[in-house]
Motif scaffolding. Structure first.
Motif, PDB file in Angstrom:
ATOM      1  N   PHE A  10     -96.570   0.500   0.853  1.00 14.26           N
ATOM      2  CA  PHE A  10     -97.573   0.261   1.887  1.00 14.26           C
ATOM      3  C   PHE A  10     -98.172  -1.141   1.812  1.00 14.26           C
ATOM      4  CE2 PHE A  10     -98.621   5.061   1.373  1.00 14.26           C
ATOM      5  CZ  PHE A  10     -97.451   5.403   2.037  1.00 14.26           C
ATOM      6  N   ASP A  11     -97.961  -1.821   0.689  1.00  6.68           N
ATOM      7  CA  ASP A  11     -98.541  -3.152   0.482  1.00  6.68           C
ATOM      8  C   ASP A  11    -100.048  -3.133   0.727  1.00  6.68           C
ATOM      9  OD1 ASP A  11     -98.435  -5.847  -0.220  1.00  6.68           O
ATOM     10  OD2 ASP A  11     -98.201  -6.509   1.857  1.00  6.68           O
ATOM     11  N   GLU A  12    -100.669  -2.086   0.251  1.00  5.02           N
ATOM     12  CA  GLU A  12    -102.111  -1.907   0.414  1.00  5.02           C
ATOM     13  C   GLU A  12    -102.635  -1.250  -0.855  1.00  5.02           C
ATOM     14  OE1 GLU A  12    -105.753  -2.247   1.912  1.00  5.02           O
ATOM     15  OE2 GLU A  12    -104.032  -2.797   3.164  1.00  5.02           O
ATOM     16  N   PRO A  13    -103.595  -1.877  -1.541  1.00  2.00           N
ATOM     17  CA  PRO A  13    -104.098  -1.289  -2.789  1.00  2.00           C
ATOM     18  C   PRO A  13    -104.700   0.094  -2.553  1.00  2.00           C
ATOM     19  CG  PRO A  13    -104.849  -3.562  -2.551  1.00  2.00           C
ATOM     20  CD  PRO A  13    -104.235  -3.169  -1.235  1.00  2.00           C
ATOM     21  N   TYR A  14    -104.635   0.917  -3.580  1.00  2.10           N
ATOM     22  CA  TYR A  14    -105.308   2.205  -3.523  1.00  2.10           C
ATOM     23  C   TYR A  14    -106.764   1.958  -3.140  1.00  2.10           C
ATOM     24  CZ  TYR A  14    -107.604   6.469  -5.137  1.00  2.10           C
ATOM     25  OH  TYR A  14    -108.369   7.599  -5.213  1.00  2.10           O
TER      26      TYR A  14
ATOM     27  N   PHE B 187    -103.026   7.383   4.399  1.00  2.00           N
ATOM     28  CA  PHE B 187    -102.802   7.904   5.752  1.00  2.00           C
ATOM     29  C   PHE B 187    -103.627   9.169   5.936  1.00  2.00           C
ATOM     30  CE2 PHE B 187    -100.794   8.686   9.682  1.00  2.00           C
ATOM     31  CZ  PHE B 187    -100.053   7.564  10.008  1.00  2.00           C
ATOM     32  N   GLY B 188    -104.817   9.009   6.450  1.00  2.00           N
ATOM     33  CA  GLY B 188    -105.725  10.118   6.643  1.00  2.00           C
ATOM     34  C   GLY B 188    -107.113   9.781   6.159  1.00  2.00           C
ATOM     35  N   ASP B 189    -107.204   9.149   4.966  1.00  2.00           N
ATOM     36  CA  ASP B 189    -108.508   8.832   4.399  1.00  2.00           C
ATOM     37  C   ASP B 189    -108.907   7.383   4.673  1.00  2.00           C
ATOM     38  OD1 ASP B 189    -108.163  11.372   3.510  1.00  2.00           O
ATOM     39  OD2 ASP B 189    -108.383  10.943   1.387  1.00  2.00           O
ATOM     40  N   LEU B 190    -108.006   6.445   4.360  1.00  2.00           N
ATOM     41  CA  LEU B 190    -108.275   5.035   4.662  1.00  2.00           C
ATOM     42  C   LEU B 190    -108.222   4.810   6.177  1.00  2.00           C
ATOM     43  CD1 LEU B 190    -108.649   2.068   3.731  1.00  2.00           C
ATOM     44  CD2 LEU B 190    -106.142   1.920   3.613  1.00  2.00           C
ATOM     45  N   VAL B 191    -107.163   5.278   6.795  1.00  2.00           N
ATOM     46  CA  VAL B 191    -107.025   5.260   8.258  1.00  2.00           C
ATOM     47  C   VAL B 191    -106.999   6.713   8.711  1.00  2.00           C
ATOM     48  CG1 VAL B 191    -105.670   4.496  10.226  1.00  2.00           C
ATOM     49  CG2 VAL B 191    -105.683   3.131   8.125  1.00  2.00           C
ATOM     50  N   THR B 192    -107.861   7.050   9.644  1.00  2.00           N
ATOM     51  CA  THR B 192    -108.104   8.445   9.994  1.00  2.00           C
ATOM     52  C   THR B 192    -107.868   8.661  11.486  1.00  2.00           C
ATOM     53  OG1 THR B 192    -109.827   8.475   8.286  1.00  2.00           O
ATOM     54  CG2 THR B 192    -109.801  10.315   9.845  1.00  2.00           C
ATOM     55  N   MET B 193    -107.334   9.811  11.815  1.00  2.00           N
ATOM     56  CA  MET B 193    -107.129  10.163  13.218  1.00  2.00           C
ATOM     57  C   MET B 193    -108.469  10.206  13.952  1.00  2.00           C
ATOM     58  SD  MET B 193    -106.324  14.144  12.438  1.00  2.00           S
ATOM     59  CE  MET B 193    -107.385  14.952  11.221  1.00  2.00           C
ATOM     60  N   ARG B 194    -108.420   9.872  15.226  1.00  2.00           N
ATOM     61  CA  ARG B 194    -109.636   9.899  16.037  1.00  2.00           C
ATOM     62  C   ARG B 194    -110.042  11.339  16.359  1.00  2.00           C
ATOM     63  NH1 ARG B 194    -109.176   5.699  20.427  1.00  2.00           N
ATOM     64  NH2 ARG B 194    -109.577   4.428  18.577  1.00  2.00           N
ATOM     65  N   TRP B 195    -109.100  12.148  16.725  1.00  2.00           N
ATOM     66  CA  TRP B 195    -109.350  13.576  16.980  1.00  2.00           C
ATOM     67  C   TRP B 195    -108.148  14.344  16.462  1.00  2.00           C
ATOM     68  CZ3 TRP B 195    -112.836  17.107  17.487  1.00  2.00           C
ATOM     69  CH2 TRP B 195    -112.541  18.353  18.067  1.00  2.00           C
ATOM     70  N   TRP B 196    -108.262  15.653  16.410  1.00  2.00           N
ATOM     71  CA  TRP B 196    -107.263  16.484  15.760  1.00  2.00           C
ATOM     72  C   TRP B 196    -105.951  16.563  16.522  1.00  2.00           C
ATOM     73  CZ3 TRP B 196    -108.524  17.678  10.932  1.00  2.00           C
ATOM     74  CH2 TRP B 196    -109.876  17.707  10.586  1.00  2.00           C
TER      75      TRP B 196
ATOM     76  N   GLY C 205     -84.954   1.799  11.550  1.00  2.00           N
ATOM     77  CA  GLY C 205     -84.567   1.134  10.315  1.00  2.00           C
ATOM     78  C   GLY C 205     -85.689   1.217   9.285  1.00  2.00           C
ATOM     79  N   ARG C 206     -85.314   1.416   8.034  1.00  2.00           N
ATOM     80  CA  ARG C 206     -86.320   1.602   6.979  1.00  2.00           C
ATOM     81  C   ARG C 206     -87.217   0.372   6.839  1.00  2.00           C
ATOM     82  NH1 ARG C 206     -86.334   4.678   2.017  1.00  2.00           N
ATOM     83  NH2 ARG C 206     -88.162   4.038   0.817  1.00  2.00           N
ATOM     84  N   ASP C 207     -86.650  -0.816   6.814  1.00  5.98           N
ATOM     85  CA  ASP C 207     -87.471  -2.016   6.617  1.00  5.98           C
ATOM     86  C   ASP C 207     -88.436  -2.254   7.771  1.00  5.98           C
ATOM     87  OD1 ASP C 207     -86.285  -2.431   4.182  1.00  5.98           O
ATOM     88  OD2 ASP C 207     -84.884  -3.967   4.889  1.00  5.98           O
ATOM     89  N   PRO C 208     -87.989  -2.188   9.040  1.00  2.00           N
ATOM     90  CA  PRO C 208     -88.964  -2.332  10.130  1.00  2.00           C
ATOM     91  C   PRO C 208     -90.029  -1.240  10.119  1.00  2.00           C
ATOM     92  CG  PRO C 208     -86.743  -2.696  10.950  1.00  2.00           C
ATOM     93  CD  PRO C 208     -86.598  -2.176   9.562  1.00  2.00           C
ATOM     94  N   PHE C 209     -89.647  -0.011   9.718  1.00  4.48           N
ATOM     95  CA  PHE C 209     -90.620   1.066   9.665  1.00  4.48           C
ATOM     96  C   PHE C 209     -91.699   0.758   8.630  1.00  4.48           C
ATOM     97  CE2 PHE C 209     -92.231   5.188   8.186  1.00  4.48           C
ATOM     98  CZ  PHE C 209     -92.533   5.812   9.394  1.00  4.48           C
ATOM     99  N   VAL C 210     -91.290   0.341   7.453  1.00  4.90           N
ATOM    100  CA  VAL C 210     -92.259   0.019   6.404  1.00  4.90           C
ATOM    101  C   VAL C 210     -93.114  -1.176   6.818  1.00  4.90           C
ATOM    102  CG1 VAL C 210     -92.479  -0.863   4.042  1.00  4.90           C
ATOM    103  CG2 VAL C 210     -90.918   1.041   4.538  1.00  4.90           C
ATOM    104  N   ALA C 211     -92.508  -2.164   7.473  1.00  2.70           N
ATOM    105  CA  ALA C 211     -93.289  -3.312   7.941  1.00  2.70           C
ATOM    106  C   ALA C 211     -94.348  -2.876   8.946  1.00  2.70           C
ATOM    107  CB  ALA C 211     -92.355  -4.353   8.564  1.00  2.70           C
ATOM    108  N   GLY C 212     -93.989  -1.934   9.805  1.00  3.90           N
ATOM    109  CA  GLY C 212     -94.962  -1.417  10.759  1.00  3.90           C
ATOM    110  C   GLY C 212     -96.101  -0.680  10.079  1.00  3.90           C
ATOM    111  N   LEU C 213     -95.791   0.091   9.040  1.00  2.13           N
ATOM    112  CA  LEU C 213     -96.836   0.783   8.277  1.00  2.13           C
ATOM    113  C   LEU C 213     -97.790  -0.222   7.638  1.00  2.13           C
ATOM    114  CD1 LEU C 213     -94.920   3.607   6.354  1.00  2.13           C
ATOM    115  CD2 LEU C 213     -96.422   3.855   8.336  1.00  2.13           C
ATOM    116  N   ARG C 214     -97.235  -1.271   7.060  1.00  2.00           N
ATOM    117  CA  ARG C 214     -98.086  -2.264   6.389  1.00  2.00           C
ATOM    118  C   ARG C 214     -99.033  -2.923   7.380  1.00  2.00           C
ATOM    119  NH1 ARG C 214     -93.532  -5.128   2.440  1.00  2.00           N
ATOM    120  NH2 ARG C 214     -93.449  -3.425   0.889  1.00  2.00           N
ATOM    121  N   SER C 215     -98.511  -3.255   8.535  1.00  2.00           N
ATOM    122  CA  SER C 215     -99.357  -3.858   9.558  1.00  2.00           C
ATOM    123  C   SER C 215    -100.433  -2.876  10.022  1.00  2.00           C
ATOM    124  CB  SER C 215     -98.485  -4.297  10.741  1.00  2.00           C
ATOM    125  OG  SER C 215     -99.277  -4.801  11.788  1.00  2.00           O
TER     126      SER C 215
END
Length: 869
Positions: free
Chosen positions: A256-260, A317-326, A411-421
């Motif tokens: 995720f390239d994002e610290p805990y 995914f859920g705590d740091l970034v959270t859904m707006r509604w269920w 593709g795995r790399d573009p997917f992970v890059a999208g997650l990081r962004s």
């Protein structure tokens, strides 16, 4: 009745009108066994559109409400679930003093007294919206705020929350414990959390045993803690749990390239937990059935590791970034399912995690997706009752399956890059799926609109079937994949899949080629398959790339059935076994033919999870976390006149296999457990008795506490157990698990009196805690002679509306599934459930859904019975 069912429109209006800055919450856990004082100070801003504003609280009473220094009368402003705020300013300070109630249902603040030592253990469970059972709160995911907890409790307790535990300060109050002894108390004042959604806040309190460690993470050293009841300390295998956790930290931070994002990471194993675990920020609660006091199958150990990684993935995914509604609950859970499976496969010893995913999660998804309650992955969550009903195989397993496909598509790399962004852009905020999709489109360069519509906005599962023409020499002249859909959901999707070509070599089906292709529409010609000699096995969806039911052509089916132990690759076995299971459910493969195949396959199966799935399908045994409710078993797919003979065949095969299994092996354990469930003939029951008393030798079998309960339950079901034996075993196992197991064994007795008592205990009384209710319900439905359950067809349906009205969702929904007399699967039971649905069109939607799912399961069984030849 109190207005407990918050709607999406109400939540949207409130989020438009209100921004919450902070909560200061004080709880006093020293005042008694049934209730606790709770005080909330809430700072928030409000817009002029805030007319009709309310804050949520469910509890026995509200003593005082003060808004901006002005007192508000609770008698006219609290309805049992909502506190109305008649007038608010631009900046507001609201103070609410109330009384909360401890729960025994696994919701809100659950209170448990350990029978092993009379110690009290507390923990919170707030998802979906049970934070409001503990303190006054705007209980919706998009009104994030900081939370500062102050807790008064016995001084010797552990107090755990989202932030590191502060040093306690002596308090004036005293606490009278369960033994009647007075104890000194203390107060803990926690630092405010980062901005969190209310449902991931947490409080855990009690004399928990603790083991500590730390992990070197990207943001520095993170303290780790493992907590359990003192009576379970000796069974806490901290080394394995910390190892899995640390591997997850390294994998997720790197990916995720994002610290805990939090200050510490505690995992607390809690009693009577309703689910596998809950992702409270930095304070994860996990069912303490994952503390293994005796030998368990490797499949369960693997499942525990997956659960640990699933909750850790939620920290991002859920705590740091959270859904707006269920509506985006699916994304929370599907992402955690996908991420934990990837991590498990690539960073732990369970490198066949995708085999388990194919056999367990996807089977769950396919079953859910074929019921009348199916819904799009992206569900329309109109209100909280919709949310509660949608923690299902679509939200978790189908969603994770289509995310897996999306990774392959972009593709795995573009997917992970999208997650990081995504994490970098939206940390500490609230998002919708479109936000993530936008980042993935940016990093992959693909337009994902069509994929979104096909896979997330539609219902149902496609069936993929090969049609093969060959010449006289066996050379393929035409190869077509036909795609069909259920009439109710006629969408045909685009699939990227592989066609596996397998040849028999020394009795093994070995892959010689795998041809990838795109399937689109009702008929897809695969020219790459023409001109080659027809292989012994043609397997659509080789390597499990897409989400869809697979059919085997007649020639391949014959080969597989003739060589049930012939596939060396575990993932291939999972796909083939899944295809056969689907064909049996749909009446395309006779149930007895599948059972014959499964009994041969299970004897040689080396993968614990695949073995477990085969045994579950045939015997009807369930796992706690992937199956629930009226799952039934394959013997109910058999015509009634053949059922007894088939059950005896299954028992004979299981007994032969367990005797032949390696002493002390995982296979031996699973086979003994399944044989115990099926033993009903005198010779089989005598074998169980011999194992229990030690007069029958089975090298390597450990007659530990849980195995003794398993064997006692088998004898109970056969009607040859004296209650004195249960009482003696309970005296030797005076634990929460022992009490639940004893209740379950007694509910298993095949007598009218025992079933009537079980019915009273689970339906007519609310005295039992959730875990014991579940044990009683499972015992109630376990019968060899189904006639003892016949009176309960009418009783069950008559009890539904009162049950739903009087019990909490967790208990009521569990009982609607588990107390259903599925053992009676027949046209008569089908008609009874359909009649209830016809006569109760205005019943609550969640209840109607569960009754309809019960009916659907019976319909599957009846259809299979009609085709069993």
């Amino acid at each position: 009745m109190p207005a407990t069912n918050l709607t999406r429109e109400e939540a949207q209006q409130r989020a438009t009108a209100v921004s919450v800055e902070s909560y200061d919450v004080a709880l006093d856990l020293t005042t008694g066994a049934s209730t606790f004082p709770t005080r909330s100070q809430v700072r928030f801003t409000a817009s002029p559109s805030a007319d009709g504003l309310f804050i949520d609280f469910i509890g026995p009473s509200v003593e005082a409400i003060t808004l901006n220094g002005e007192s508000i009368d609770p008698a006219t402003h609290f309805d049992g679930a909502r506190i109305s705020l008649p007038s608010v300013a631009a900046d507001n300070t609201l103070v609410i003093e109330a009384t909360g109630a401890y729960m025994n249902t696994g919701e809100g603040l659950h209170r448990f007294v350990d029978p092993a030592d009379d110690e009290v253990y507390l923990y919170t469970q707030f998802e979906v919206a049970d934070c409001r059972r503990v303190f006054a709160v705007f209980d919706q995911p998009d009104l994030k705020a900081t939370f500062a907890f102050t807790v008064t409790a016995p001084a010797r307790w552990q107090i755990i929350s989202n932030q590191p535990t502060p040093a306690p300060q002596p308090a004036d109050a005293t606490y009278v414990n369960v033994k009647g002894e007075s104890e000194p108390t203390a107060t803990w004042r926690f630092e405010p959390t980062p901005r969190l959604a209310s449902y991931v806040t947490a409080l855990v309190a009690g004399p928990y045993a603790v083991v500590r460690d730390q992990v070197e993470a990207a943001g520095g050293t993170i303290p780790l803690g493992l907590f359990c009841r003192e009576s379970q300390r000796e069974h806490l295998d901290a080394e394995s749990l910390f190892d899995t956790t640390k591997r997850g930290f390294e994998f997720f931070e790197r990916t995720f390239d994002e610290p805990y994002p939090f200050a510490k990471y505690d995992q607390i194993f809690t009693p009577e937990f309703n689910a596998g675990a809950m992702e409270n920020a930095g304070c994860v609660t996990i069912t303490d059935t994952y503390i293994f006091r005796t030998q368990v199958a490797e499949a369960i150990v693997e499942r525990r590791a997956l659960t640990v990684l699933h909750e850790l993935a939620h920290m991002w995914f859920g705590d740091l970034v959270t859904m707006r509604w269920w509506d985006d609950l699916w994304l929370n859970e599907s992402f955690a399912e996908w991420a934990s499976s990837v991590c498990q496969a690539e960073a732990t010893q369970w490198d066949t995690a995708w085999t388990t995913f194919a056999a367990s999660e996807k089977t769950w998804a396919y079953r859910q997706d074929q019921q009348s309650s199916t819904h799009p992955v992206y569900a329309n969550m109109r209100h909280l009752e919709d949310v509660e009903a949608n923690f299902d195989g679509i939200t978790y397993a189908k969603g994770a399956s289509v995310l897996k496909q999306l990774v392959s598509y972009v593709g795995r790399d573009p997917f992970v890059a999208g997650l990081r962004s995504y994490f970098n852009k939206f940390k500490w905020g609230n998002t919708t799926f479109d936000d993530l999709l936008g980042e993935l489109e940016q990093t992959s360069g693909r337009d994902l609109g069509s994929w979104n519509e096909q896979w997330l906005r539609t219902c149902g599962v496609n069936t993929l079937r090969p049609v093969v023409d060959t010449d006289a020499d066996g050379v393929i002249t035409r190869f077509v994949i036909e795609q069909t859909a259920a009439a109710e959901y006629p969408v045909l999707r685009t699939h990227r899949l592989a066609i596996g070509c397998y040849e028999l070599q020394d009795g093994h089906l070995v892959r010689t080629d795998s041809v990838e292709t795109d399937v689109d529409g009702s008929v897809t010609e695969v020219s790459a398959m023409t001109g080659r000699r027809r292989p012994d096995l043609l397997l659509i969806n080789d390597q499990d790339l897409t989400y869809g039911k697979v059919r085997l052509d007649d020639s391949s089916l014959a080969v597989v059935l003739q060589h049930p132990t012939g596939i060396p690759d575990s993932l291939t076995r999972a796909v083939v076994q899944g295809a056969l299971w689907d064909m049996a459910r749909d009446g395309e493969l006779g149930a007895r033919r599948y059972i014959a195949y499964a009994m041969e396959a299970v004897a040689a199966e080396t993968d614990s999870s695949l073995r477990q799935c085969l045994l579950m399908q045939v015997t009807g045994a369930t796992t706690v976390f992937l199956t629930s409710g009226a799952a039934g078993n394959l013997t109910s797919f058999v015509r009634p006149e053949h059922r007894s003979e088939t059950a005896d065949h299954v028992a004979t095969s299981l007994r032969s296999s367990l005797i032949a299994a390696a002493p002390g092996s995982d296979a031996q354990l699973q086979l003994v457990q399944s044989f115990a469930r099926m033993a009903r003939r005198d010779t089989d029951v005598a074998y169980i008795r011999g194992l229990l008393e030690g007069t029958t030798a089975l090298a390597g079998l450990t007659l530990d506490t849980d195995m003794r309960w398993t064997l006692l339950a088998s004898l109970a079901a056969a009607g040859v157990l004296d209650d004195t034996e249960v009482e003696n075993q309970l005296a030797a196992d005076r634990t929460a698990t022992g009490i639940a197991r004893a209740a379950g064994v007694r509910a298993t007795y095949p007598t009218a009196a025992a079933k009537q008592q079980a019915w009273h205990d689970m339906i007519e009384s609310d005295a039992l805690p959730n875990e014991t209710v579940r044990a009683v319900a499972l015992g109630f439905g376990r019968v060899h002679d189904t006639t003892v359950l016949e009176p309960y067809v009418e009783l069950f349906h008559a009890a539904l509306l009162p049950l739903w009205e009087q019990r909490t969702f967790a208990i009521a929904s569990s009982l609607v599934q588990l107390a259903y007399p599925i053992a009676l699967a027949s046209p008569a039971l089908l008609e009874a459930s359909q009649r209830w649905l016809d006569e109760n069109p205005e019943a609550p939607a969640g209840l109607r859904r569960l009754v309809a799912e019960n009916r659907d399961i019976v319909q599957v069984a009846v259809t299979a019975q009609e085709h069993d030849a």
